[in-house]
Design a protein around this motif. Structure first.
Motif, PDB file in Angstrom:
ATOM      1  N   ILE A   1       0.821  -1.207   0.000  1.00 22.73           N
ATOM      2  CA  ILE A   1       0.000   0.000   0.000  1.00 22.73           C
ATOM      3  C   ILE A   1       0.858   1.262   0.000  1.00 22.73           C
ATOM      4  CG2 ILE A   1      -1.726   1.314   1.292  1.00 22.73           C
ATOM      5  CD1 ILE A   1      -2.787  -1.376   2.318  1.00 22.73           C
ATOM      6  N   ASP A   2       0.616   2.103  -0.974  1.00 21.82           N
ATOM      7  CA  ASP A   2       1.309   3.387  -1.079  1.00 21.82           C
ATOM      8  C   ASP A   2       0.562   4.420  -0.236  1.00 21.82           C
ATOM      9  OD1 ASP A   2       3.275   5.183  -2.784  1.00 21.82           O
ATOM     10  OD2 ASP A   2       1.326   6.188  -2.785  1.00 21.82           O
ATOM     11  N   GLU A   3       1.300   5.247   0.501  1.00 23.02           N
ATOM     12  CA  GLU A   3       0.669   6.211   1.408  1.00 23.02           C
ATOM     13  C   GLU A   3      -0.161   7.248   0.662  1.00 23.02           C
ATOM     14  OE1 GLU A   3       3.350   7.898   4.215  1.00 23.02           O
ATOM     15  OE2 GLU A   3       3.907   5.967   5.086  1.00 23.02           O
ATOM     16  N   ASP A   4       0.297   7.654  -0.512  1.00 18.63           N
ATOM     17  CA  ASP A   4      -0.479   8.620  -1.300  1.00 18.63           C
ATOM     18  C   ASP A   4      -1.792   8.003  -1.776  1.00 18.63           C
ATOM     19  OD1 ASP A   4       1.450  10.562  -0.990  1.00 18.63           O
ATOM     20  OD2 ASP A   4       2.470  10.093  -2.857  1.00 18.63           O
ATOM     21  N   ASP A   5      -1.735   6.729  -2.186  1.00 16.11           N
ATOM     22  CA  ASP A   5      -2.955   6.034  -2.601  1.00 16.11           C
ATOM     23  C   ASP A   5      -3.913   5.873  -1.437  1.00 16.11           C
ATOM     24  OD1 ASP A   5      -1.939   5.797  -5.145  1.00 16.11           O
ATOM     25  OD2 ASP A   5      -1.217   3.749  -4.873  1.00 16.11           O
ATOM     26  N   LEU A   6      -3.359   5.607  -0.264  1.00 13.04           N
ATOM     27  CA  LEU A   6      -4.184   5.463   0.937  1.00 13.04           C
ATOM     28  C   LEU A   6      -4.901   6.771   1.254  1.00 13.04           C
ATOM     29  CD1 LEU A   6      -5.125   3.917   3.455  1.00 13.04           C
ATOM     30  CD2 LEU A   6      -2.973   4.576   4.563  1.00 13.04           C
ATOM     31  N   GLU A   7      -4.153   7.873   1.183  1.00 17.29           N
ATOM     32  CA  GLU A   7      -4.759   9.182   1.458  1.00 17.29           C
ATOM     33  C   GLU A   7      -5.842   9.508   0.438  1.00 17.29           C
ATOM     34  OE1 GLU A   7      -3.343  13.763   2.501  1.00 17.29           O
ATOM     35  OE2 GLU A   7      -1.903  12.305   1.704  1.00 17.29           O
ATOM     36  N   ALA A   8      -5.603   9.162  -0.822  1.00 16.80           N
ATOM     37  CA  ALA A   8      -6.590   9.416  -1.875  1.00 16.80           C
ATOM     38  C   ALA A   8      -7.856   8.594  -1.650  1.00 16.80           C
ATOM     39  CB  ALA A   8      -5.992   9.099  -3.240  1.00 16.80           C
ATOM     40  N   ALA A   9      -7.685   7.346  -1.206  1.00 20.08           N
ATOM     41  CA  ALA A   9      -8.840   6.480  -0.946  1.00 20.08           C
ATOM     42  C   ALA A   9      -9.675   7.019   0.215  1.00 20.08           C
ATOM     43  CB  ALA A   9      -8.370   5.055  -0.642  1.00 20.08           C
ATOM     44  N   ILE A  10      -8.994   7.502   1.242  1.00 18.40           N
ATOM     45  CA  ILE A  10      -9.708   8.086   2.381  1.00 18.40           C
ATOM     46  C   ILE A  10     -10.468   9.328   1.938  1.00 18.40           C
ATOM     47  CG2 ILE A  10      -9.426   9.247   4.596  1.00 18.40           C
ATOM     48  CD1 ILE A  10      -9.073   6.287   4.815  1.00 18.40           C
ATOM     49  N   SER A  11      -9.819  10.165   1.135  1.00 19.21           N
ATOM     50  CA  SER A  11     -10.472  11.379   0.629  1.00 19.21           C
ATOM     51  C   SER A  11     -11.688  11.021  -0.212  1.00 19.21           C
ATOM     52  CB  SER A  11      -9.469  12.187  -0.194  1.00 19.21           C
ATOM     53  OG  SER A  11     -10.068  13.327  -0.747  1.00 19.21           O
ATOM     54  N   LYS A  12     -11.557  10.001  -1.036  1.00 17.94           N
ATOM     55  CA  LYS A  12     -12.665   9.550  -1.872  1.00 17.94           C
ATOM     56  C   LYS A  12     -13.821   9.067  -1.007  1.00 17.94           C
ATOM     57  CE  LYS A  12     -13.716   6.170  -5.502  1.00 17.94           C
ATOM     58  NZ  LYS A  12     -13.152   5.073  -6.332  1.00 17.94           N
ATOM     59  N   TYR A  13     -13.492   8.323   0.042  1.00 20.44           N
ATOM     60  CA  TYR A  13     -14.535   7.840   0.956  1.00 20.44           C
ATOM     61  C   TYR A  13     -15.270   9.004   1.607  1.00 20.44           C
ATOM     62  CZ  TYR A  13     -16.489   6.466   5.431  1.00 20.44           C
ATOM     63  OH  TYR A  13     -17.326   6.322   6.514  1.00 20.44           O
ATOM     64  N   LYS A  14     -14.516  10.000   2.064  1.00 26.50           N
ATOM     65  CA  LYS A  14     -15.135  11.127   2.769  1.00 26.50           C
ATOM     66  C   LYS A  14     -16.060  11.937   1.868  1.00 26.50           C
ATOM     67  CE  LYS A  14     -11.610  11.755   6.334  1.00 26.50           C
ATOM     68  NZ  LYS A  14     -10.564  12.661   6.881  1.00 26.50           N
ATOM     69  N   THR A  15     -15.729  12.008   0.575  1.00 31.07           N
ATOM     70  CA  THR A  15     -16.579  12.769  -0.346  1.00 31.07           C
ATOM     71  C   THR A  15     -17.797  11.978  -0.787  1.00 31.07           C
ATOM     72  OG1 THR A  15     -15.314  12.010  -2.281  1.00 31.07           O
ATOM     73  CG2 THR A  15     -14.615  14.069  -1.224  1.00 31.07           C
ATOM     74  N   ARG A  16     -17.791  10.667  -0.495  1.00 33.09           N
ATOM     75  CA  ARG A  16     -18.919   9.825  -0.903  1.00 33.09           C
ATOM     76  C   ARG A  16     -19.513   9.104   0.287  1.00 33.09           C
ATOM     77  NH1 ARG A  16     -16.583   6.069  -5.467  1.00 33.09           N
ATOM     78  NH2 ARG A  16     -18.728   5.312  -5.405  1.00 33.09           N
ATOM     79  N   LEU A  17     -19.525   9.791   1.425  1.00 35.00           N
ATOM     80  CA  LEU A  17     -20.030   9.157   2.645  1.00 35.00           C
ATOM     81  C   LEU A  17     -21.435   8.610   2.425  1.00 35.00           C
ATOM     82  CD1 LEU A  17     -18.858  11.575   5.483  1.00 35.00           C
ATOM     83  CD2 LEU A  17     -18.158   9.215   5.132  1.00 35.00           C
TER      84      LEU A  17
END
Length: 252
Positions: A100-116
């Motif tokens: 797991i790449d940290e940038d990809d992880l941050e992007a996935a979290i951001s994506k989740y938050k925008t699509r709660l």
């Protein structure tokens, strides 16, 4: 936001936990098997978000959702090849490809938050479709040969010639059955995903070994195992304690 990790490899789970901590996301619980997860979900409030490995020690993680109604959002953490990931996209599930790449992880979290998801929304997964994708007849083409640069020359080594792959002093080396070692321009993390898992297994942070090179297995200290190889004698080849159970299943 409440978060849990379901991952059978405890070092991988702890590493993901540390990466999430850098993003100020606290992991409430780490679960390591289908059975443990079902028991936990039966007795606890379900989290907002689950980081979920596909292959757990006692089966596919899909079995958790098949036996229980879980409304949590899911981000898969997987080492499966890209063809399998199409299934997750079709079901609007995000995924992170291991390592797991940290940038990809941050992007996935951001994506989740925008699509709660709304609280009443159930995460509906087409497990049968995903299973079919995972058993796609177009099998992954695993790495069969390596090109090694030796001075001004190139040497091609077949995967059948490999006795073990090891890391040393920040370098990664192939050791062949004719008792020679060659420096690779790669890492064990990358190779772990490129080699056929039926033939090669990463027994520790330092070693990947092929099944055909296992000459003898000896019980070692602290519940570990020592593997005797045909020619490699530079260091003890030890199966990490957390990998012993999976290793025993692999060699059967």
């Amino acid at each position: 936001m409440t978060t849990i990790i379901i991952e059978d490899e405890k070092p991988a789970a702890r590493l993901l936990q540390r990466k999430l901590s850098k993003l100020n996301i606290e992991v409430g619980v780490m679960l390591h098997s289908v059975e443990e997860s079902i028991e936990w979900f039966s007795n606890n409030e379900h989290p907002d978000l689950i980081f979920l490995d596909i292959q757990l020690s006692d089966g596919l993680s899909f079995e958790i959702f098949e036996k229980m109604e879980i409304k949590s959002a899911v981000i898969f953490t997987t080492a499966y090849d890209e063809y399998a990931l199409k299934a997750f996209k079709l079901n609007s599930i995000d995924y992170l490809l291991k390592p797991i790449d940290e940038d990809d992880l941050e992007a996935a979290i951001s994506k989740y938050k925008t699509r709660l998801p709304k609280p009443e929304t159930n995460l509906s997964l087409d497990f049968e479709q995903i299973r079919k994708m995972l058993s796609n007849p177009f099998e992954k083409n695993y790495k069969k040969r390596f090109t090694i640069k030796i001075g001004q020359h190139l040497k091609v080594i077949s995967s059948d010639e490999i006795e073990c792959i090891f890391s040393e002093n920040k370098g990664t080396y192939i050791h062949t059955f004719d008792n020679r070692s060659y420096l690779l321009e790669s890492t064990l993390e990358v190779l772990e995903n490129e080699l056929d898992p039926k033939e090669f297994y990463r027994i520790s942070r330092k070693f990947i070994i092929p099944l055909k090179s296992v000459k003898e297995i000896v019980v070692y200290s602290n519940s570990r195992l020592k593997v005797i190889l045909p020619s490699y004698k530079e260091d003890e080849v030890i199966v990490s304690r957390e990998k012993v159970s999976d290793f025993k299943n692999w060699i059967r």
